[in-house]
Scaffold this active site. Sequence first.
Site, PDB file in Angstrom:
ATOM      1  N   MET A   1       1.057   4.169   9.415  1.00 20.46           N
ATOM      2  CA  MET A   1       0.102   4.346   8.305  1.00 20.46           C
ATOM      3  C   MET A   1      -0.234   5.825   8.173  1.00 20.46           C
ATOM      4  O   MET A   1      -0.669   6.454   9.142  1.00 20.46           O
ATOM      5  CB  MET A   1      -1.166   3.545   8.572  1.00 20.46           C
ATOM      6  CG  MET A   1      -2.127   3.572   7.408  1.00 20.46           C
ATOM      7  SD  MET A   1      -3.567   2.541   7.764  1.00 20.46           S
ATOM      8  CE  MET A   1      -4.791   3.432   6.851  1.00 20.46           C
TER       9      MET A   1
ATOM     10  N   ASP B   1       0.847  -1.196   0.000  1.00 19.91           N
ATOM     11  CA  ASP B   1       0.000   0.000   0.000  1.00 19.91           C
ATOM     12  C   ASP B   1       0.884   1.249   0.000  1.00 19.91           C
ATOM     13  O   ASP B   1       1.945   1.248   0.626  1.00 19.91           O
ATOM     14  CB  ASP B   1      -0.874   0.050   1.261  1.00 19.91           C
ATOM     15  CG  ASP B   1      -2.039  -0.921   1.184  1.00 19.91           C
ATOM     16  OD1 ASP B   1      -2.128  -1.668   0.192  1.00 19.91           O
ATOM     17  OD2 ASP B   1      -2.855  -0.927   2.129  1.00 19.91           O
TER      18      ASP B   1
ATOM     19  N   ARG C   1     -11.541   7.687   3.799  1.00 17.83           N
ATOM     20  CA  ARG C   1     -11.879   6.714   2.758  1.00 17.83           C
ATOM     21  C   ARG C   1     -12.019   7.463   1.426  1.00 17.83           C
ATOM     22  O   ARG C   1     -12.640   8.526   1.361  1.00 17.83           O
ATOM     23  CB  ARG C   1     -13.211   6.018   3.133  1.00 17.83           C
ATOM     24  CG  ARG C   1     -13.668   4.941   2.175  1.00 17.83           C
ATOM     25  CD  ARG C   1     -12.777   3.714   2.148  1.00 17.83           C
ATOM     26  NE  ARG C   1     -12.607   3.053   3.434  1.00 17.83           N
ATOM     27  CZ  ARG C   1     -13.509   2.266   4.007  1.00 17.83           C
ATOM     28  NH1 ARG C   1     -14.666   2.039   3.436  1.00 17.83           N
ATOM     29  NH2 ARG C   1     -13.257   1.699   5.161  1.00 17.83           N
TER      30      ARG C   1
ATOM     31  N   TRP D   1     -13.762  -1.276  -1.612  1.00 16.81           N
ATOM     32  CA  TRP D   1     -12.854  -1.544  -0.493  1.00 16.81           C
ATOM     33  C   TRP D   1     -13.217  -2.839   0.248  1.00 16.81           C
ATOM     34  O   TRP D   1     -14.361  -3.041   0.630  1.00 16.81           O
ATOM     35  CB  TRP D   1     -12.897  -0.356   0.477  1.00 16.81           C
ATOM     36  CG  TRP D   1     -11.923  -0.502   1.605  1.00 16.81           C
ATOM     37  CD1 TRP D   1     -10.622  -0.104   1.621  1.00 16.81           C
ATOM     38  CD2 TRP D   1     -12.167  -1.118   2.868  1.00 16.81           C
ATOM     39  NE1 TRP D   1     -10.033  -0.440   2.815  1.00 16.81           N
ATOM     40  CE2 TRP D   1     -10.967  -1.059   3.598  1.00 16.81           C
ATOM     41  CE3 TRP D   1     -13.291  -1.724   3.452  1.00 16.81           C
ATOM     42  CZ2 TRP D   1     -10.844  -1.569   4.886  1.00 16.81           C
ATOM     43  CZ3 TRP D   1     -13.158  -2.238   4.726  1.00 16.81           C
ATOM     44  CH2 TRP D   1     -11.946  -2.152   5.426  1.00 16.81           C
TER      45      TRP D   1
ATOM     46  N   ASP E   1       0.328   3.975   1.506  1.00 13.90           N
ATOM     47  CA  ASP E   1       0.294   4.750   2.759  1.00 13.90           C
ATOM     48  C   ASP E   1       0.990   4.045   3.920  1.00 13.90           C
ATOM     49  O   ASP E   1       0.895   4.478   5.059  1.00 13.90           O
ATOM     50  CB  ASP E   1      -1.161   5.086   3.134  1.00 13.90           C
ATOM     51  CG  ASP E   1      -2.053   3.862   3.190  1.00 13.90           C
ATOM     52  OD1 ASP E   1      -1.522   2.731   3.144  1.00 13.90           O
ATOM     53  OD2 ASP E   1      -3.274   4.030   3.283  1.00 13.90           O
TER      54      ASP E   1
ATOM     55  N   HIS F   1      -5.572   9.115   6.364  1.00 13.62           N
ATOM     56  CA  HIS F   1      -6.406   9.519   5.221  1.00 13.62           C
ATOM     57  C   HIS F   1      -7.849   9.139   5.478  1.00 13.62           C
ATOM     58  O   HIS F   1      -8.140   8.296   6.329  1.00 13.62           O
ATOM     59  CB  HIS F   1      -5.914   8.838   3.927  1.00 13.62           C
ATOM     60  CG  HIS F   1      -6.074   7.343   3.934  1.00 13.62           C
ATOM     61  ND1 HIS F   1      -7.201   6.711   3.469  1.00 13.62           N
ATOM     62  CD2 HIS F   1      -5.254   6.349   4.363  1.00 13.62           C
ATOM     63  CE1 HIS F   1      -7.056   5.401   3.593  1.00 13.62           C
ATOM     64  NE2 HIS F   1      -5.887   5.148   4.140  1.00 13.62           N
TER      65      HIS F   1
ATOM     66  N   GLU G   1     -10.505  -8.507  -0.575  1.00 10.99           N
ATOM     67  CA  GLU G   1      -9.537  -9.154  -1.476  1.00 10.99           C
ATOM     68  C   GLU G   1      -8.367  -9.790  -0.724  1.00 10.99           C
ATOM     69  O   GLU G   1      -7.854 -10.835  -1.134  1.00 10.99           O
ATOM     70  CB  GLU G   1      -9.031  -8.167  -2.553  1.00 10.99           C
ATOM     71  CG  GLU G   1      -7.982  -7.147  -2.126  1.00 10.99           C
ATOM     72  CD  GLU G   1      -8.492  -6.071  -1.196  1.00 10.99           C
ATOM     73  OE1 GLU G   1      -9.712  -5.837  -1.173  1.00 10.99           O
ATOM     74  OE2 GLU G   1      -7.674  -5.468  -0.479  1.00 10.99           O
ATOM     75  N   ASP G   2      -7.997  -9.198   0.431  1.00  9.58           N
ATOM     76  CA  ASP G   2      -6.869  -9.743   1.202  1.00  9.58           C
ATOM     77  C   ASP G   2      -7.235 -11.053   1.868  1.00  9.58           C
ATOM     78  O   ASP G   2      -6.401 -11.961   1.957  1.00  9.58           O
ATOM     79  CB  ASP G   2      -6.465  -8.764   2.311  1.00  9.58           C
ATOM     80  CG  ASP G   2      -5.805  -7.549   1.734  1.00  9.58           C
ATOM     81  OD1 ASP G   2      -5.274  -7.663   0.630  1.00  9.58           O
ATOM     82  OD2 ASP G   2      -5.852  -6.506   2.384  1.00  9.58           O
TER      83      ASP G   2
HETATM   84  N1  UDH Z   1      -5.520   3.176  -3.072  1.00 11.83           N
HETATM   85  C1  UDH Z   1      -5.249   4.286  -3.861  1.00 11.83           C
HETATM   86  N2  UDH Z   1      -6.256   5.112  -4.211  1.00 11.83           N
HETATM   87  C2  UDH Z   1      -7.541   4.902  -3.802  1.00 11.83           C
HETATM   88  C3  UDH Z   1      -7.804   3.792  -2.987  1.00 11.83           C
HETATM   89  C4  UDH Z   1      -6.781   2.955  -2.622  1.00 11.83           C
HETATM   90  O1  UDH Z   1      -4.098   4.522  -4.256  1.00 11.83           O
HETATM   91  O2  UDH Z   1      -8.426   5.707  -4.164  1.00 11.83           O
HETATM   92  C5  UDH Z   1      -4.440   2.199  -2.811  1.00 11.83           C
HETATM   93  C6  UDH Z   1      -3.322   2.747  -1.948  1.00 11.83           C
HETATM   94  O3  UDH Z   1      -2.123   2.092  -2.247  1.00 11.83           O
HETATM   95  C7  UDH Z   1      -3.814   2.386  -0.564  1.00 11.83           C
HETATM   96  C8  UDH Z   1      -4.354   0.984  -0.830  1.00 11.83           C
HETATM   97  O4  UDH Z   1      -4.955   1.075  -2.105  1.00 11.83           O
HETATM   98  O5  UDH Z   1      -2.774   2.413   0.387  1.00 11.83           O
HETATM   99  C9  UDH Z   1      -5.351   0.486   0.210  1.00 11.83           C
HETATM  100  O6  UDH Z   1      -6.483   1.342   0.267  1.00 11.83           O
HETATM  101  P1  UDH Z   1      -6.926   2.054   1.631  1.00 11.83           P
HETATM  102  O7  UDH Z   1      -5.782   2.851   2.131  1.00 11.83           O
HETATM  103  O8  UDH Z   1      -8.205   2.777   1.411  1.00 11.83           O
HETATM  104  O9  UDH Z   1      -7.211   0.833   2.573  1.00 11.83           O
HETATM  105  P2  UDH Z   1      -6.893   0.714   4.095  1.00 11.83           P
HETATM  106  O10 UDH Z   1      -7.580  -0.513   4.557  1.00 11.83           O
HETATM  107  O11 UDH Z   1      -7.546   2.002   4.723  1.00 11.83           O
HETATM  108  O12 UDH Z   1      -5.448   0.847   4.340  1.00 11.83           O
HETATM  109  C10 UDH Z   1      -8.725   1.947   5.312  1.00 11.83           C
HETATM  110  C11 UDH Z   1      -8.866   3.242   6.068  1.00 11.83           C
HETATM  111  C12 UDH Z   1     -10.192   3.848   5.816  1.00 11.83           C
HETATM  112  C13 UDH Z   1     -10.227   5.218   6.421  1.00 11.83           C
HETATM  113  C14 UDH Z   1     -11.298   5.313   7.457  1.00 11.83           C
HETATM  114  C15 UDH Z   1     -11.256   6.668   8.076  1.00 11.83           C
HETATM  115  N3  UDH Z   1     -11.656   6.595   9.461  1.00 11.83           N
END
Ligand code: UDH
Length: 292
Positions: free
Chosen positions: A233, A139, A238, A203, A141, A236, A206-207
Site C-alpha cells: 500500500m 484502490d 488521510r 471514509w 494506492d 499517504h 461502505e466495504d
Molecule cells: N481516494 C482518492 N482520493 C481521496 C480519497 C480516496 O482517490 O481523496 C480513493 C483512492 O482510490 C484510495 C481509495 O479511495 O485508494 C481508498 O481511500 P483511502 O486510501 O483513504 O482509504 P484506506 O482505508 O486508507 O486505504 C486509510 C489510511 C488512512 C491514513 C492514516 C494515516 N495514518
Amino acid sequence: AIADIFQEQSKGDLKILPDCEGTIRKAGKGIFLPLRQLSNDKLNRVLQNVHPGGHWTPNGCNPKHHVAIIIPYRDRVDHLRQFLSYMHPFLQHQRVSYRIFVIEQQSPRIFNKAALMNAGFNETTRIFPKMFDCYIFHDVDMLPENDRTVYGCRNDSSAIHFAQHVSKYNYKRPAWRLTGGAVSLTPKMFRKVNGYSNAFWGWGGEDTDFILRLEANNITVNTCKMEDCSYFMQRHKRDKDNPTNVHQLKMISDFSLEVSQLDGIRNVSYFLETVESKQLYTWILISLNSTI
Ligand code: UDH
C-alpha cells in the site's frame, strides 16, 4: 467491411486458440518484478502496447475474462502514475484482457468512494454494453506484490477479496471482514446486490456494508492465502476532504436487504462531466448529487 472481415476472422480464430491461463510464463517464486527493477526501456515497451483508453488484450490465446478495473479517484496523481506503470506490466504478464477506468469525483467536496464505483459501473456498462464479464474495484494506492494474484473472477456466486494481506498492516489479515482495496465479481452479481450503498460519505463503512449485501444475497467472499495475495500500500495521509464517517457503525447495524435494494446502482445520482480516452486509462469525471 474491413472491420466485419476482421471480426469474422477473429471469431474463427477463437476456436483454435489455447486458453491464456495455460500460456502464462510462470515467474520464479511468484514474486512480481517490482517496478524499480523494470528497465525504462522494458516499461516503455509495455506501455506502448496499451491501446488508448488503457485497454490491452493478449494475442494468440483466448482470455478467460474481459476485465474492467474501476478506480475511485480524486487528487492522487502520484499514486495514479505509480499504479499505471505497475499495473499495465502486471496485467499483461498475466495475459489478462482488461481496460482501466479512473472514475474521478469533481464535486461535492466530501468524497464518496462507493457512489463513484456505482457510477463507474453504470457508465462502463452503458458505454461498453456486454463487453466486460468481470469487474475489479480497486484502490489507487494498492499494488499486488505477487504474480499468483490472478486478476479475474470466480463465478456468479462468489466474489474474491484480493487485498487481505497489506504491507501497511504488516500483512496481517484484518480482524473484521471487509472487501476494501481490491475485490472482483461478475456484473451479474454486482447487479444482484445493487452495487454499493450511496449513503457512505467520507471514509469508512461502505466495504462492510458491501459484505452484508453479498451475504444477504447468498454470495460468498473468497479470500486468498498470504503467499498468493499480498499487497503493497502506497503511503499517504488521510485526505482532507475524506473525513471519517462517524455514522458508519450505526448505518451498518441498520443494514437491511430491502433498503439495500433501493440504495445502490439503481438510484445513484450524478452528472457525467467528461469521458475521455487517455493514453493509459479511460477517464470518467462525474459530479455526484449530494444527499447530505
Ligand atoms: N481516494 C482518492 N482520493 C481521496 C480519497 C480516496 O482517490 O481523496 C480513493 C483512492 O482510490 C484510495 C481509495 O479511495 O485508494 C481508498 O481511500 P483511502 O486510501 O483513504 O482509504 P484506506 O482505508 O486508507 O486505504 C486509510 C489510511 C488512512 C491514513 C492514516 C494515516 N495514518
